[in-house]
Design an enzyme around this catalytic site. Structure first.
Site, PDB file in Angstrom:
ATOM      1  N   TYR A  58       2.234   4.525  -3.070  1.00 46.60           N
ATOM      2  CA  TYR A  58       2.224   5.985  -2.915  1.00 46.60           C
ATOM      3  C   TYR A  58       3.635   6.577  -2.916  1.00 46.60           C
ATOM      4  O   TYR A  58       3.822   7.734  -2.552  1.00 46.60           O
ATOM      5  CB  TYR A  58       1.467   6.380  -1.637  1.00 46.60           C
ATOM      6  CG  TYR A  58      -0.011   6.095  -1.774  1.00 46.60           C
ATOM      7  CD1 TYR A  58      -0.861   7.007  -2.399  1.00 46.60           C
ATOM      8  CD2 TYR A  58      -0.540   4.890  -1.321  1.00 46.60           C
ATOM      9  CE1 TYR A  58      -2.213   6.730  -2.564  1.00 46.60           C
ATOM     10  CE2 TYR A  58      -1.891   4.609  -1.484  1.00 46.60           C
ATOM     11  CZ  TYR A  58      -2.718   5.532  -2.110  1.00 46.60           C
ATOM     12  OH  TYR A  58      -4.047   5.249  -2.282  1.00 46.60           O
ATOM     13  N   PHE A  60       0.843  -1.200   0.000  1.00 47.48           N
ATOM     14  CA  PHE A  60       0.000   0.000   0.000  1.00 47.48           C
ATOM     15  C   PHE A  60       0.882   1.257   0.000  1.00 47.48           C
ATOM     16  O   PHE A  60       0.696   2.163  -0.818  1.00 47.48           O
ATOM     17  CB  PHE A  60      -0.917  -0.022   1.235  1.00 47.48           C
ATOM     18  CG  PHE A  60      -1.640   1.274   1.514  1.00 47.48           C
ATOM     19  CD1 PHE A  60      -2.811   1.599   0.827  1.00 47.48           C
ATOM     20  CD2 PHE A  60      -1.161   2.167   2.473  1.00 47.48           C
ATOM     21  CE1 PHE A  60      -3.492   2.786   1.087  1.00 47.48           C
ATOM     22  CE2 PHE A  60      -1.833   3.367   2.736  1.00 47.48           C
ATOM     23  CZ  PHE A  60      -3.006   3.670   2.037  1.00 47.48           C
ATOM     24  N   TYR A  61       1.870   1.281   0.886  1.00 54.78           N
ATOM     25  CA  TYR A  61       2.731   2.469   0.981  1.00 54.78           C
ATOM     26  C   TYR A  61       3.617   2.636  -0.248  1.00 54.78           C
ATOM     27  O   TYR A  61       3.856   3.741  -0.712  1.00 54.78           O
ATOM     28  CB  TYR A  61       3.575   2.412   2.260  1.00 54.78           C
ATOM     29  CG  TYR A  61       2.718   2.525   3.497  1.00 54.78           C
ATOM     30  CD1 TYR A  61       2.107   3.739   3.825  1.00 54.78           C
ATOM     31  CD2 TYR A  61       2.468   1.431   4.317  1.00 54.78           C
ATOM     32  CE1 TYR A  61       1.285   3.850   4.936  1.00 54.78           C
ATOM     33  CE2 TYR A  61       1.651   1.533   5.429  1.00 54.78           C
ATOM     34  CZ  TYR A  61       1.061   2.741   5.733  1.00 54.78           C
ATOM     35  OH  TYR A  61       0.244   2.851   6.820  1.00 54.78           O
ATOM     36  N   ARG A  62       4.106   1.489  -0.790  1.00 52.87           N
ATOM     37  CA  ARG A  62       4.938   1.551  -1.985  1.00 52.87           C
ATOM     38  C   ARG A  62       4.186   2.193  -3.153  1.00 52.87           C
ATOM     39  O   ARG A  62       4.745   2.960  -3.929  1.00 52.87           O
ATOM     40  CB  ARG A  62       5.421   0.156  -2.373  1.00 52.87           C
ATOM     41  CG  ARG A  62       6.871  -0.073  -2.005  1.00 52.87           C
ATOM     42  CD  ARG A  62       7.303  -1.486  -2.334  1.00 52.87           C
ATOM     43  NE  ARG A  62       7.725  -2.151  -1.111  1.00 52.87           N
ATOM     44  CZ  ARG A  62       7.275  -3.312  -0.691  1.00 52.87           C
ATOM     45  NH1 ARG A  62       6.395  -3.989  -1.393  1.00 52.87           N
ATOM     46  NH2 ARG A  62       7.712  -3.813   0.447  1.00 52.87           N
TER      47      ARG A  62
END
Lengths: 171, 80
Positions: free
Chosen positions: A154, A150-152
């Site tokens: 963004y 999920f963070y990757r």
């Protein structure tokens, strides 16, 4: 002034939760036991003592949609041998970062982009925090690969030897 | 915690306090594991904030959501 300021954010500070919202923490279920327990137990203590600050996004009718917790953290590399050039540039083996310690959305509200909205709010706050108190970047310690992905998406990047440690440049 | 002896209660309370401390400390120190990590990290922190398309769009939707909030509050302020 203070209340005016807080209206600019989606999520509200822990100490502004209504009695109903406080009660509804028990119903909060994001699918991760540790994150459910945190909002019910240690969040209040950490928030009261400013160990970390938590902000809760509610639906306005008492239900909790999600929350995030931010704190200052240190990235420590004291035990790693580094080249002389590095130590000259940074005469310390610890550097301060802003840490997104927790981000959770209740199952009922998942898949509706609330996660990305709250992440955007965290990033907006982090950009302002690094300018006021310092911090060399924003760091997330993800619980598992699904969260890390999920963070990757963004733009966060994992460190070479730990895919669950993710960093976003803030200079 | 109901129906426990005093001893159990004390142990339980001690465990909870310990867990709280562990949580608080774990949240605050991030150890780099190798020289490659250190080199990578020191390079990373030179990088400017440069949001990718997905983050840009999230930040845009976020600003709109905030504006919407503010307008709603202003509108309701006028109505009252």
């Amino acid at each position: 002034m203070a209340t005016q300021e807080s209206k600019k954010f989606l999520a509200k500070p822990f100490d502004e939760l209504t009695p109903t919202e406080l009660e509804n923490r028990k119903k909060f279920d994001c699918g991760e036991q540790s994150l459910n327990e945190y909002i019910q137990k240690n969040m209040r203590k950490h928030d009261n003592k400013n160990i970390s600050k938590s902000f809760i996004y509610t639906d306005g009718n008492g239900a909790i949609v999600g929350y995030y917790t931010i704190t200052i953290a240190m990235v420590d590399f004291a035990n790693i041998p580094t080249r002389i050039s590095t130590t000259q540039k940074y005469p310390t083996h610890q550097l301060p970062v802003i840490s997104l310690a927790r981000l959770a959305i209740d199952k009922k509200y998942q898949g509706q982009k609330f996660g990305s909205l709250l992440l955007a709010e965290v990033i907006a706050k982090a950009l302002s925090a690094v300018k006021t108190v310092g911090g060399v970047c924003l760091v997330v310690e993800a619980l598992h690969e699904r969260a890390a992905a999920f963070y990757r998406a963004y733009g966060f990047e994992s460190s070479p030897s730990d895919p669950l440690h993710l960093y976003l440049g803030m200079v | 915690m109901s129906g426990t002896t005093v001893n159990n209660y004390i142990v339980q309370a001690a465990l909870e306090n310990a867990q709280e401390l562990i949580d608080a400390v774990k949240m605050r120190t991030i150890k780099l594991l190798s020289e490659a990590d250190v080199a990578w990290f020191l390079n990373k922190i030179e990088e400017p904030f440069n949001p990718n398309e997905k983050l840009k769009s999230a930040l845009r939707r976020y600003s709109e959501a905030i504006d919407g909030n503010t307008r709603k509050q202003e509108v309701s302020g006028k109505t009252i």
